[in-house]
Design a protein around this motif. Sequence first.
Motif, short mmCIF file in Angstrom:
data_model
loop_
_atom_site.label_atom_id
_atom_site.label_comp_id
_atom_site.label_asym_id
_atom_site.label_seq_id
_atom_site.Cartn_x
_atom_site.Cartn_y
_atom_site.Cartn_z
N ARG A 180 0.83 -1.20 0.00
CA ARG A 180 0.00 0.00 0.00
C ARG A 180 0.87 1.25 0.00
O ARG A 180 2.01 1.22 0.48
CB ARG A 180 -0.91 0.00 1.23
N PRO A 181 0.35 2.37 -0.52
CA PRO A 181 1.15 3.61 -0.54
C PRO A 181 1.59 4.05 0.85
O PRO A 181 2.62 4.71 1.00
CB PRO A 181 0.19 4.63 -1.17
N THR A 182 0.82 3.68 1.88
CA THR A 182 1.15 4.10 3.25
C THR A 182 2.09 3.12 3.95
O THR A 182 2.51 3.38 5.09
CB THR A 182 -0.14 4.22 4.07
N ASP A 183 2.41 2.00 3.32
CA ASP A 183 3.25 0.98 3.96
C ASP A 183 4.71 1.42 4.01
O ASP A 183 5.30 1.75 2.97
CB ASP A 183 3.17 -0.35 3.21
N ALA A 184 5.28 1.41 5.20
CA ALA A 184 6.73 1.58 5.34
C ALA A 184 7.40 0.28 4.91
O ALA A 184 6.80 -0.79 4.94
CB ALA A 184 7.08 1.91 6.78
N VAL A 185 8.65 0.37 4.51
CA VAL A 185 9.39 -0.84 4.14
C VAL A 185 10.87 -0.61 4.44
O VAL A 185 11.39 0.50 4.30
CB VAL A 185 9.18 -1.21 2.65
#
Length: 218
Positions: free
Chosen positions: A109-114
């Motif tokens: 998702r666009p909001t997911d940190a990685v």
Amino acid sequence: MSPRRSYDQYCSAARALDLVGDRWTLLIVRELLAGPRRYTDLHADLPGVSTDVLASRLKDMERDGLTTRRRLPPPGAAYVYELTARGRELLPVLQALGTWGEAELGERRPTDAVRAHWFALPLLRALESEGVGEAALAEAALIEVSLEEGDFHLRVGAGDGPVYGDGAAPGEPDARLVMDAATCEAIARGETGLPDAVRAGRVAVTGDGTVAKALREA
């Protein structure tokens, strides 16, 4: 320090959750599987955790015998946190949770940190379970992984040491794996196996170690 909350149930699962069931605790374990980490490093790699909550969880984990804190000698002179032997026993717990959670990943998702090293445990699972061969994993091996997000390294058969670490391998690796983010994410989601990705040309494998040879021949 506040007393540890308990479910007060005579059940091993409940007792385990007394220690590691709080939000963030198992993710702190995930980070400390990389070896000793400073508080600032932990905070940087746990986006979303508040400083108060992180400090509280670390104190609880130290009290419960999951972590220890020690001061590095000069010139470092900083405090680091690391897992105890009891804490390192949570590796298979995290691996089992990761396997169970593969179906929940979906597309990023666009909001997911990685962070690149968050793929270390899925790749370790893939190495240990997907046809690489018992002989290849019978002894310790150092594996370097290069992704678009960065490099990290894995230690198969790590014993009491770190399971993975950020950056290039601290020595000549037994195998080097290069892949794009989409391939690594597909492996993490369980959509493709590591040997399958190698055969399809989605993962480049170099190195003369047993693991490298096993992956090329799988």
